[in-house]
Design an enzyme around this catalytic site. Structure first.
Site, PDB file in Angstrom:
ATOM      1  N   GLU B  71       0.811  -1.225   0.000  1.00 33.85           N
ATOM      2  CA  GLU B  71       0.000   0.000   0.000  1.00 33.85           C
ATOM      3  C   GLU B  71       0.841   1.271   0.000  1.00 33.85           C
ATOM      4  O   GLU B  71       0.505   2.248  -0.664  1.00 33.85           O
ATOM      5  CB  GLU B  71      -0.965   0.018   1.199  1.00 33.85           C
ATOM      6  CG  GLU B  71      -2.091  -1.008   1.101  1.00 33.85           C
ATOM      7  CD  GLU B  71      -1.686  -2.393   1.570  1.00 33.85           C
ATOM      8  OE1 GLU B  71      -0.547  -2.526   2.089  1.00 33.85           O
ATOM      9  OE2 GLU B  71      -2.469  -3.339   1.420  1.00 33.85           O
ATOM     10  N   HIS B 140     -11.371  -4.988   9.353  1.00 36.16           N
ATOM     11  CA  HIS B 140     -11.953  -4.792   8.013  1.00 36.16           C
ATOM     12  C   HIS B 140     -13.332  -4.131   8.079  1.00 36.16           C
ATOM     13  O   HIS B 140     -14.135  -4.297   7.169  1.00 36.16           O
ATOM     14  CB  HIS B 140     -12.099  -6.129   7.275  1.00 36.16           C
ATOM     15  CG  HIS B 140     -10.816  -6.780   6.874  1.00 36.16           C
ATOM     16  ND1 HIS B 140      -9.977  -7.354   7.795  1.00 36.16           N
ATOM     17  CD2 HIS B 140     -10.218  -6.931   5.677  1.00 36.16           C
ATOM     18  CE1 HIS B 140      -8.919  -7.861   7.163  1.00 36.16           C
ATOM     19  NE2 HIS B 140      -9.036  -7.608   5.879  1.00 36.16           N
TER      20      HIS B 140
END
Lengths: 321, 342, 378
Positions: B71, B140
């Site tokens: 990322e 998440h």
């Protein structure tokens, strides 16, 4: 080695400008007139100049907190830089960035960066722009041995290789990340790190302009021709502390003095060009004088320049909001 | 005009902007999927929940770039590409992964323009899924928009329906500042009429989805639907509510909130994000500071508890705001009216 | 007076309407009303409008509650004479609802199936709404600048009892494609002629509002054989001036609040402009190309506050029946222009009405159009 006379003159002038600029900052910082942090590039001039000699305004570089040298080498204007460091309205960033954030996108200078390892991911993006827009540009990340241990940097080496980007990762290895030696902080070698990502690796002595120039040429040609990214490992030394005010108690007595005596890139350059009859000493002397005058005038102008208006506080957070 | 799901609306916005502007590129993990796999299938996933499906097939590997699971590198690359001539749309998959690349957003993209004295443009979009209700547990399921709203230099968009999603995403892509575009993953299959043509919805203008006299409910993202449901039920019981969808938390349409509170005298803020320093706090402070004299009852926040998002279904249900909780909150402020305001 | 109870049902404003919200009752139970009195305010996704009493009588029962959303056709109240017994009213309600119940689903399905369709007309893709059938000549409704077919939501259905009635979004408007060629009235009139040809309509009654009135006049000038009669509502091309601030404000408004301000200029009764109507207009305006289309039309048809097209001679030479409606409070195209109309034009002026007589005085305007059409065909 064949280097055109005007390139030699320009390169000497850029290196000399960096040297004088930084040494003057060292003096001025001590007077208390310069706010914030200042990190000096003295001793490393041949690296920035030897690399940027192969670049145009289309090409992009990203720099570090020790960014003045890269800015000057990439063509950022000295008066605007000095005014920026003084926090004045006339600074290249209108007094809102300071020493650590000097940028000039019109010159392909994507900014000095206050975050160690901030540049390499950005340079992946700039290289992607060059590749996508097909402008034949390359993107260069300058970073230190300290930043070479950042996850961001290692991820960037991988991404650049995966995407086969026109990027060069220039590791300016001055032996210290802040006050910690790279012999302690860097496991393995930069060469092995490059190999780990399947990346072409080149290295050179960063105190010899000619060696940097030649190695950088090879690295940049490789990247520009679409053969993928390169790691260019430049060995050099910094002459001042991590930042101004650092007493460098972590360095052995005499270490810096020896560097200055034996590995001064300007001295080496002058000896080589005059020795080989490429340039006259007088031409170099003329540059020295001109540079002194330019930096003097930049300092005086910066000190006399206005502070930013209060309205600048709210300006330029967004393009539109 | 045709019925489109939230997922299709986003896909269509991306597709239309990519057709319109060759500098728009997508990057992210498995936004195509299948590169380097043994089947040779190159558009295997089209995003982990299929939102970008088919874009690789139309635009190819130069415009739809699968990234390593990395990322920091690709969000940083999006920032660098945006500053040098592209309009990247980077997909962070789950917004929870911002932990792996926050520097690229916080210290790089968000700061360029100010730090460089107005001389940079960073037209990038980071798309990411947010929200609980999917049994995706603590790493998440977060609703991290307050984190981004806190950072000057970023714009933060949270669409509440398919129509909103398409118009706001096209606006985000055309915008010259870095935009965080958050998609509630529970909403991907929700459908409504969405124009086939491209259109934009401006940032900083709240949408009023219900009009009433008694209580103003400000709700964000998926909470807007719940607030509408609660308002519709309450109307049958004689309590009418104004429901405001701010659409963007940065910029925030403060005026619409203040105007509506001035009319109703009561405020409820429904916010799915963790309760400390969230949008409910921010909006409550706004109203307390600028419209205190119009309030007939204390402000009430319908927010989850200060815990990570739990996994188990009954616990997650307990954690989440709901139409029932909003309805109860409205009744509570109606009964708590402490003073009449002239 | 009605001895037999009369069912008050959720009305249908426009073909797309499948349900409406009973915003409020304006008449209390037990109150006597005349035919045409407003009984309640009904809110749809596009407009809030008064529900007029179908007959004289007394409101005996309110079945729909204020705030309730009900399907079109659902019973909302009962009207009857004061001397009809409560028991009879209750019996009527029970019977009505028993008969109504199974039909609801079917009504909804048919309403949905008859929504607007996309019709390819040369280079244009036009959004077209058809309704009605019968022996009368078809009617074509042409909306104004920045409008769309929903401007006819109170007009189309009432005219459709004996004939085919067609409304559509002009090029650049609503859900139609956004190219407007040079944006002139002539070009727009050509697109209308093309539409009639595509729909296989050799001749039609033309009803044009505002800019659509100018389009209608241009059509009469260029292809008179297609026009059976002309109804012009606050038409362009007749007067000399236009409200230029409105043209730019209306085209450029990029926030609902700004659009609300502009839309309120269209009407005398500002309460007609609800949040949902504003939202519907903004949805159309946000489409790529919509503002450019309006800019092109503005540049082609107007010079600051001057109208470029002088179409009064077309009217003077008209060989077909013509009538004109104008609101005396029209803030966009001044009613002063009505004074220059030739004598053969039937002119209807309304006090306390703005630029939208077909919405502000829907019932009256519809009746006059209907009788005008019948007369024209007689």
């Amino acid at each position: 080695m064949q280097i055109a006379r005007d390139i030699l003159l320009q390169s000497y002038r850029a290196m000399r400008t960096i040297r004088v600029f930084e040494e003057r900052l060292h003096v001025e910082f001590a007077t208390g007139e310069i706010p914030g942090f200042v990190h000096l590039y003295c001793g490393e001039e041949a690296s920035a100049v030897g690399v940027c000699a192969h670049l145009t305004d289309t090409d992009t570089i990203a720099s570090t907190h020790r960014g003045h040298g890269h800015c000057i080498a990439k063509g950022v204007e000295v008066h605007g830089m000095m005014a920026e460091i003084y926090g004045r309205q006339t600074g290249v960033c209108r007094g809102k960035g300071g020493s650590m954030h000097i940028a000039d996108l019109s010159k392909g200078m994507l900014g000095a960066n206050g975050i160690v390892g901030g540049g390499p991911p950005l340079i992946c993006g700039a290289a992607l722009s060059h590749k996508t827009l097909k402008d034949n540009g390359v993107a260069i990340a300058f970073y230190g041995d300290g930043a070479s241990n950042e996850g961001f940097t290692l991820e960037s080496l991988n991404l650049a290789s995966v995407w086969k980007l026109p990027a060069v990762f220039v590791v300016e290895d001055n032996g210290y990340g802040e006050a910690t030696g790279s012999s302690y902080a860097c496991a393995g070698t930069q060469k092995d790190r490059a190999a780990g990502f399947g990346m072409t690796y080149l290295e050179c002595d960063g105190t010899d302009f000619f060696e940097v120039y030649e190695t950088a040429r090879e690295a940049i040609e490789h990247a520009r021709s679409g053969r993928g990214p390169v790691m260019l490992h430049v060995h050099l030394a910094r002459w001042y502390g991590h930042f101004e005010g650092d007493a460098m108690t972590y360095r052995a007595a005499g270490e810096v003095a020896r560097e200055k005596e034996n590995r001064d890139c300007l001295k080496i350059f002058r000896e080589k060009v005059t020795g080989a009859g490429l340039l006259d000493a007088s031409a170099l002397d003329d540059i020295d004088t001109a540079v002194e005058d330019e930096v003097e005038s930049a300092v005086q102008a910066a000190k006399a320049a206005p502070w930013p208006e209060d309205s600048a506080l709210m300006a330029d957070v967004y393009v539109t909001y | 005009m045709s019925k489109k799901s939230f997922r299709q609306a986003i896909n269509e916005a991306l597709r239309q902007e990519m057709r319109r502007d060759p500098t728009v590129v997508l990057m992210g993990e498995d936004i195509a999927g299948g590169q380097g796999g043994t089947s040779g299938v190159e558009d295997a996933w089209g995003g982990v929940l299929g939102v970008t499906k088919g874009l690789y097939t139309e635009f190819g590997p130069e415009r739809v770039l699968d990234t390593p699971i990395s990322e920091a590198a690709y969000i940083g690359a999006a920032a660098g590409a945006a500053a040098t001539g592209l309009r990247p749309v980077a997909e962070l998959m789950f917004v929870d992964f911002i932990g792996s690349c926050l520097d690229q957003v916080l210290n790089q993209a968000a700061k360029f323009r100010y730090m460089f004295g107005g001389k940079a443009r960073t037209p990038m979009v980071i798309r990411a899924m947010y929200g609980a209700g999917f049994n995706a547990a603590a790493q998440h399921s977060q609703s991290l928009y307050p984190l981004f709203t806190h950072i000057p230099g970023l714009k933060v968009v949270i669409p509440s329906s398919p129509y909103e999603a398409k118009g706001l995403l096209i606006e985000a892509i055309r915008d010259d500042d870095p935009v965080i575009f958050l998609e509630n993953k529970v909403m991907y299959d929700e459908e409504e009429d969405v124009p086939d043509e491209s259109y934009t919805i401006p940032f900083g203008e709240a949408n009023i989805t219900r009009e009433g006299d008694d209580v103003t409910i400000v709700a964000i993202g998926r909470m807007v639907g719940m607030a509408n449901e609660a308002a519709d039920r309450l109307e049958k019981q004689g309590i009418t509510c104004t429901v405001i969808d701010p659409r963007t938390t940065s910029p925030l349409d403060e005026q619409t909130i203040l105007d509506c509170v001035a009319e109703t005298g009561r405020l409820i803020v429904v916010d799915e994000s963790s309760p400390r320093c969230n949008m409910a706090c921010d909006i409550s402070a706004l109203v307390a500071e600028q419209a205190f004299h119009t309030l007939k009852a204390p402000i009430k926040r319908v927010v989850p508890p200060h815990t990570p998002v739990p996994f188990s279904t009954p616990l997650e249900k307990l954690y989440m705001p709901s139409a029932e909780k909003i309805e109860a909150a409205v009744k509570s402020v109606m009964s708590q009216t402490t003073r009449e305001v002239a | 007076m009605s001895k037999t109870p009369i069912a008050l049902t959720m009305p249908k404003f426009g073909l797309a309407m499948t349900e409406g919200k009973l915003a409020s009752w304006t008449v209390q139970v037990g109150q006597a009303v005349k035919q045409g009195d407003e009984l309640a305010d009904i809110e749809t996704s596009k407009i809030t409008s008064g529900y007029e009493s179908p007959a004289a009588g007394t409101l005996r029962k309110q079945i729909g509650q204020a705030g309730e959303t009900l399907p079109v056709g659902a019973l909302i109240g009962v009207l009857a004479d004061a001397d009809v017994s409560d028991a009879d009213i209750e019996a009527f309600i029970t019977q009505f609802q028993a008969e109504q119940a199974p039909q609801e689903g079917a009504d909804e399905a048919s309403a949905r199936a008859s929504g607007p369709q996309t019709v390819q007309v040369g280079d244009y893709s036009l959004n077209v709404q058809e309704s009605g059938s019968g022996t009368g000549l078809p009617v074509l409704l042409i909306h104004g600048f920045g409008g769309d077919l929903s401007n006819w939501q109170l007009t189309q259905e009432p005219l459709a009892a004996h004939r085919r009635v067609i409304s559509f979004d002009l090029p650049g408007h609503g859900a139609s494609s956004k190219s407007v060629q040079d944006g002139s009235l002539t070009a727009l009139a050509a697109s209308v002629a093309e539409l009639l040809k595509t729909l296989d309509i050799p001749k039609a009654h033309i009803v044009g509002h505002s800019l659509g009135g100018g389009v209608a006049l241009s059509l009469l000038r260029d292809q008179p054989e297609k026009v059976a009669s002309l109804t012009l509502i606050a038409p362009a091309g007749v007067g000399k001036t236009v409200n230029a601030d409105f043209l730019s404000g209306f085209a450029e408004a990029d926030r609902n609040r700004a659009m609300q301000t502009e839309l309120e200029k269209l009407v005398h009764n500002k309460a007609l402009i609800g949040r949902k109507m504003v939202d519907a207009v903004m949805r159309a305006r946000r489409l790529d190309g919509a503002r450019d289309a309006l800019r092109t039309i503005t540049a082609a048809c107007f010079e600051q506050d001057k109208q470029k097209d002088a179409l009064l001679p077309v009217l003077e030479n008209a060989k077909v029946p013509v009538q004109v409606f104008w609101g005396q409070e029209d803030a966009i195209l001044s009613v002063e222009a009505a004074s220059s109309l030739p004598d053969h034009v039937a002119t209807h002026l309304y006090p306390d009405v703005g630029h939208l007589p077909q919405m502000e005085k829907a019932t009256e305007v519809n009746k006059l159009i209907e009788s005008f059409l019948e007369k024209a065909e007689a």
